[in-house]
Design a protein around this motif. Sequence first.
Motif, PDB file in Angstrom:
ATOM      1  N   TYR A   1       0.853  -1.182   0.000  1.00  0.00           N
ATOM      2  CA  TYR A   1       0.000   0.000   0.000  1.00  0.00           C
ATOM      3  C   TYR A   1       0.889   1.232   0.000  1.00  0.00           C
ATOM      4  N   ARG A   2       0.587   2.165  -0.869  1.00  0.00           N
ATOM      5  CA  ARG A   2       1.400   3.381  -0.959  1.00  0.00           C
ATOM      6  C   ARG A   2       0.702   4.518  -0.222  1.00  0.00           C
ATOM      7  N   PRO A   3       1.151   4.819   0.999  1.00  0.00           N
ATOM      8  CA  PRO A   3       0.493   5.888   1.755  1.00  0.00           C
ATOM      9  C   PRO A   3       0.798   7.260   1.163  1.00  0.00           C
ATOM     10  N   GLN A   4       0.035   8.270   1.640  1.00  0.00           N
ATOM     11  CA  GLN A   4       0.210   9.609   1.070  1.00  0.00           C
ATOM     12  C   GLN A   4       1.334  10.414   1.712  1.00  0.00           C
ATOM     13  N   PHE A   5       1.697  10.054   2.968  1.00  0.00           N
ATOM     14  CA  PHE A   5       2.746  10.778   3.697  1.00  0.00           C
ATOM     15  C   PHE A   5       2.498  12.284   3.746  1.00  0.00           C
ATOM     16  N   LEU A   6       1.438  12.696   4.414  1.00  0.00           N
ATOM     17  CA  LEU A   6       1.163  14.124   4.604  1.00  0.00           C
ATOM     18  C   LEU A   6       1.566  14.520   6.020  1.00  0.00           C
ATOM     19  N   THR A   7       1.937  15.775   6.199  1.00  0.00           N
ATOM     20  CA  THR A   7       2.160  16.250   7.565  1.00  0.00           C
ATOM     21  C   THR A   7       0.803  16.515   8.207  1.00  0.00           C
ATOM     22  N   GLU A   8       0.805  16.610   9.546  1.00  0.00           N
ATOM     23  CA  GLU A   8      -0.433  16.901  10.262  1.00  0.00           C
ATOM     24  C   GLU A   8      -1.016  18.228   9.796  1.00  0.00           C
ATOM     25  N   GLU A   9      -0.146  19.159   9.544  1.00  0.00           N
ATOM     26  CA  GLU A   9      -0.573  20.488   9.079  1.00  0.00           C
ATOM     27  C   GLU A   9      -1.287  20.382   7.728  1.00  0.00           C
ATOM     28  N   GLU A  10      -0.684  19.615   6.842  1.00  0.00           N
ATOM     29  CA  GLU A  10      -1.316  19.409   5.526  1.00  0.00           C
ATOM     30  C   GLU A  10      -2.667  18.712   5.675  1.00  0.00           C
ATOM     31  N   MET A  11      -2.715  17.740   6.582  1.00  0.00           N
ATOM     32  CA  MET A  11      -3.978  16.999   6.765  1.00  0.00           C
ATOM     33  C   MET A  11      -5.066  17.915   7.302  1.00  0.00           C
ATOM     34  N   LEU A  12      -4.679  18.780   8.266  1.00  0.00           N
ATOM     35  CA  LEU A  12      -5.651  19.737   8.807  1.00  0.00           C
ATOM     36  C   LEU A  12      -6.188  20.640   7.710  1.00  0.00           C
ATOM     37  N   GLU A  13      -5.268  21.190   6.942  1.00  0.00           N
ATOM     38  CA  GLU A  13      -5.643  22.111   5.874  1.00  0.00           C
ATOM     39  C   GLU A  13      -6.538  21.405   4.851  1.00  0.00           C
ATOM     40  N   ARG A  14      -6.137  20.204   4.463  1.00  0.00           N
ATOM     41  CA  ARG A  14      -6.920  19.481   3.450  1.00  0.00           C
ATOM     42  C   ARG A  14      -8.284  19.075   3.969  1.00  0.00           C
ATOM     43  N   SER A  15      -8.354  18.667   5.235  1.00  0.00           N
ATOM     44  CA  SER A  15      -9.653  18.245   5.778  1.00  0.00           C
ATOM     45  C   SER A  15     -10.597  19.438   5.878  1.00  0.00           C
ATOM     46  N   ARG A  16     -10.057  20.613   6.255  1.00  0.00           N
ATOM     47  CA  ARG A  16     -10.879  21.838   6.299  1.00  0.00           C
ATOM     48  C   ARG A  16     -11.355  22.218   4.906  1.00  0.00           C
TER      49      ARG A  16
ATOM     50  N   PHE B   1     -11.613  20.370   2.244  1.00  0.00           N
ATOM     51  CA  PHE B   1     -12.530  19.402   1.637  1.00  0.00           C
ATOM     52  C   PHE B   1     -13.928  19.547   2.234  1.00  0.00           C
ATOM     53  N   TYR B   2     -13.979  19.786   3.546  1.00  0.00           N
ATOM     54  CA  TYR B   2     -15.282  20.034   4.175  1.00  0.00           C
ATOM     55  C   TYR B   2     -15.938  21.268   3.551  1.00  0.00           C
ATOM     56  N   ALA B   3     -15.175  22.350   3.429  1.00  0.00           N
ATOM     57  CA  ALA B   3     -15.745  23.588   2.866  1.00  0.00           C
ATOM     58  C   ALA B   3     -16.255  23.331   1.451  1.00  0.00           C
ATOM     59  N   PHE B   4     -15.508  22.542   0.700  1.00  0.00           N
ATOM     60  CA  PHE B   4     -15.900  22.233  -0.675  1.00  0.00           C
ATOM     61  C   PHE B   4     -17.169  21.373  -0.698  1.00  0.00           C
ATOM     62  N   MET B   5     -17.204  20.349   0.109  1.00  0.00           N
ATOM     63  CA  MET B   5     -18.369  19.452   0.108  1.00  0.00           C
ATOM     64  C   MET B   5     -19.607  20.139   0.673  1.00  0.00           C
TER      65      MET B   5
ATOM     66  N   LEU C   1     -21.893  11.122  -6.136  1.00  0.00           N
ATOM     67  CA  LEU C   1     -22.357  12.491  -5.901  1.00  0.00           C
ATOM     68  C   LEU C   1     -21.177  13.425  -5.626  1.00  0.00           C
ATOM     69  N   ALA C   2     -20.178  12.926  -4.879  1.00  0.00           N
ATOM     70  CA  ALA C   2     -18.998  13.750  -4.603  1.00  0.00           C
ATOM     71  C   ALA C   2     -18.241  14.041  -5.900  1.00  0.00           C
ATOM     72  N   ALA C   3     -18.147  13.032  -6.776  1.00  0.00           N
ATOM     73  CA  ALA C   3     -17.427  13.205  -8.052  1.00  0.00           C
ATOM     74  C   ALA C   3     -18.172  14.188  -8.959  1.00  0.00           C
ATOM     75  N   ILE C   4     -19.487  14.130  -8.940  1.00  0.00           N
ATOM     76  CA  ILE C   4     -20.291  15.053  -9.746  1.00  0.00           C
ATOM     77  C   ILE C   4     -20.035  16.482  -9.277  1.00  0.00           C
ATOM     78  N   HIS C   5     -20.042  16.685  -7.971  1.00  0.00           N
ATOM     79  CA  HIS C   5     -19.780  18.007  -7.395  1.00  0.00           C
ATOM     80  C   HIS C   5     -18.368  18.465  -7.744  1.00  0.00           C
ATOM     81  N   HIS C   6     -17.420  17.559  -7.613  1.00  0.00           N
ATOM     82  CA  HIS C   6     -16.015  17.893  -7.887  1.00  0.00           C
ATOM     83  C   HIS C   6     -15.814  18.287  -9.353  1.00  0.00           C
TER      84      HIS C   6
END
Length: 221
Positions: free
Chosen positions: A12-27, A29-33, A158-163
């Motif tokens: 399995y090839r993980p993404q290797f993100l920092t916690e900071e990146e994960m926080l930013e991306r999760s915020r 993605f929520y705003a987008f969805m 539905l997420a892909a349609i929105h994206h």
Amino acid sequence: MNKQQNNAFIPYRPQFLTEEEMLERSRAFYAFMDQRRTVRDFSDKPVPLEIIENIIKTAGTAPSGAHKQPWTFCVVQDPEIKRQIRLAAEEEEYQSYHGRMTEEWLRDLAPLGTDWHKPFLETAPFLIVVFKRLHEGAEKRKNYYVSESVGLAAGFLLAAIHHAGLVALTHTPSPMNFLQDILQRPDNERPFLLIPVGYPAENAQVPDLQRKKLDEVLYLY
Ligand code: IYR
């Protein structure tokens, strides 16, 4: 337990993100969805088929019971078939809105402004009809957790349609066995959702809905 016994495994090839990146991306993605809305007013502006194909490929990345992928996506662009679907859906929906649905149900739907008219079934350039597959082949090989699996795939869809910058409506005409007949689907399939996809009409409006707050849905143990 030896994983190598029956099945090939690959790293399995993980993404290797920092916690900071994960926080930013999760915020982000929520705003987008959170911008995604069910839309009932469609434009008839054409959508390239390849976009729909990519969206369906994305839906097919959903997890499923025993990886059986128990779904079929029928894409309807033919105006004559869309018309047949609209007429059949409106016939059922007319009955539903005039006696089959309870008073409570009709009251619950009032804020959404729905009724038995379904013009979007002809206006939207594409109808994606999602079918669940109860079993496979003449031997009726089993599928597992079929509704859960197809529900997850529909969520990805539905997420892909929105994206992709398009809008959709999760439509559930009831009963919807007419879809089986019109699309001539085999016996092992059952209609699951009817999803018009396209651009919103220029003057499209959506109800001013509130989403539940985090503390209404999250219980931390
Ligand atoms: N199937 C009907 C009624 C309907 C039911 C629910 I629950 C909704 O969230 C929206 C509509 C229709 O499509 O109008």
